[in-house]
Design a protein around this motif. Structure first.
Motif: not given
Length: 480
Positions: A209-210, A322-324, A368-371
């Motif tokens: 997703f991310t 890893l999981d975001s 959604m915003f991590v990257l």
């Protein structure tokens, strides 16, 4: 994302031989289904222990690393559960208060994961994913050891959508596999920025997703950099926090946004203040739980680097995938997400032709915003503006996939979804990567072939990049 209740997951149906006994393939798939059903809080410590021992780390250090990672996941799960449990009812009140009606309500990622794992593609996704990762490591087309096996469901969901759209399980499996290959490579490419701007060294996020939003993040940030006037605007959250003092700290940001969302939802004083305190707690506790998880990963990450350097020459730096969730505690991430929670509902109502009403998945907007943060080079304004326009695109992509989403859900679990009407989700029903595979699969095997060609080109480029980086590291070691 790992706050999923296991009783919502229905295992895939395994074919048995004529005599009633299970075949070897059935036994293998049943084993992976069992591992998946353990959930990340149990599965991750086991994986990290086994991985640490396989990489040559001492038993005690591997055990402690695994347990620490498991505790970190449990902590993150509790806090993100609080986030979802706080925002969900507030959104429900907004919908009821303003009489919002759209024909495809967002039923949440929990349902999407259940659909993915219950699909035919979901039956095979874990062994397929592990095989892909091993092959890519051996061929130097990835630098990531992806231990986030739980989130392979994102790839399975893409495959389930393609299978429902085309009627071919083989196209569905091919789509799931290619989705993972592309996401793995994007995880490699964004890892240096993740270390620099998100403060996550040795980590990559091959998250279905991310990481699917990486192209949009770089596209919109690039456009902003070309606009006169805006290109010179820099909004550094850390500087803002320093200037505002205590009022710029995450605990105050969470409190303020919680109060605002509560007021919009029409809560009374008790509800408003409770929501404010809950979001304040989330913004403080999420980074602390992520730091605990990172503490457990360091010994395994170090052992992985030594192991790869000894046995796979020219492999470059190794990342743990890893999981975001480990990155959602960043101030830019959470602040942008909290701003866009009410905005996304307004957009859903105002956008002509949109069918999707954001609801259960509003709590996953931080993922959604991590990257977006490395794409924006740590700039708050670029992250927020890019996220705003990405949400618009997401809603239209979700609208385009509503009918196929419902069809895939009914095929995976007819008892639960046959009479449920229309529905969707922001995750993964509005996932841009899933949508791209969905539309390309309309061209049949030609479309899958085009995606495969893109994946191969990315893999070849990534291999050259990895080998070049490894040579530079070797030269630096010699010079030292």
């Amino acid at each position: 994302m790992f706050t999923l209740h296991q009783d919502r997951i229905r295992p895939g149906v395994f074919k048995k031989n004529v005599g009633g006994g299970k075949t070897v393939v059935d036994v293998i798939l049943s084993f992976f289904q069992f591992i998946s059903n353990l959930g990340p809080s149990v599965m991750m410590p086991i994986i990290m222990l086994i991985l640490g021992l396989a990489l040559g780390a001492p038993f005690g250090k591997s055990l402690r690393a695994g347990l620490t990672v498991g505790v970190g996941f449990i902590g993150l799960g509790l806090v993100t559960g609080l986030l979802g449990g706080s925002l969900g009812p507030a959104v429900q009140e907004m919908v009821a208060r303003y009489g919002l009606k759209l024909d495809a309500v967002d039923i949440g990622w929990v349902a999407s994961a259940a659909i993915a794992f219950a699909s035919q593609v979901g039956t095979f996704i874990i062994p397929i994913g592990i095989t892909i990762n091993v092959v890519m490591l051996l061929t130097k087309t990835t630098q990531t050891i992806n231990v986030d096996i739980w989130d392979y469901w994102h790839f399975a969901f893409t495959g389930a959508i393609v299978q429902s759209y085309t009627g071919s399980i083989w196209m569905g499996i091919a789509a799931a596999a290619l989705n993972m290959v592309i996401i793995m490579i994007l995880g490699d490419w964004t890892a240096p920025g993740l270390e620099k701007y998100n403060g996550l060294p040795g980590i990559s996020l091959p998250h279905g997703f991310t990481t699917a939003f990486v192209p949009f993040a770089y596209l919109f940030c690039g456009i902003i950099d070309k606009i006169p006037g805006l290109s010179n605007v820099k909004v550094d959250m850390e500087k803002i926090q320093r200037r505002l003092g205590v009022f710029g700290e995450p605990i105050l940001i969470g409190l303020v946004f919680g109060i605002v969302i509560g007021i919009i939802a029409g809560y009374d004083v008790f509800g408003v203040t409770t929501l404010g305190m809950s979001l304040a707690a989330c913004l403080v506790l999420i980074p602390k739980m992520a730091a605990l998880l990172m503490e457990g990963l360091i010994p395994v990450s170090d052992a992985a680097q030594v192991f790869i350097e000894k046995r796979i020459k020219g492999g470059g730096k190794i990342y743990i995938g890893l999981d975001s969730a480990v990155g959602i505690g960043h101030p830019i991430c959470m602040t942008s997400a909290l701003i866009l929670v009410p905005v996304s509902i307004l957009l859903a109502v105002l956008l002509p032709g949109n069918r999707v009403l954001p609801f259960a998945d509003l709590a996953v907007i931080p993922w959604m915003f991590v990257l977006f943060i490395p794409a924006a080079k740590g700039d708050f304004m670029r992250s927020l503006v890019s996220g705003f326009f990405t949400l618009i695109i997401m809603l239209y992509m979700g609208t385009d996939m509503v009918d196929t989403f419902v069809k895939a859900a009914v095929a995976a679990d007819p008892a639960s979804y046959a009479a449920a009407g229309n529905f969707s989700s922001l995750c993964d029903g509005s996932n841009p990567m899933t949508w791209a595979f969905f539309r390309m699969s309309g061209l049949g095997w030609l479309g899958i072939g085009v995606i495969a060609a893109i994946g191969v080109a990315m893999a070849v480029y990534n291999r050259k990049k990895i080998i070049k980086e490894a040579n530079e590291m070797a030269s630096a070691d010699i010079a030292a």
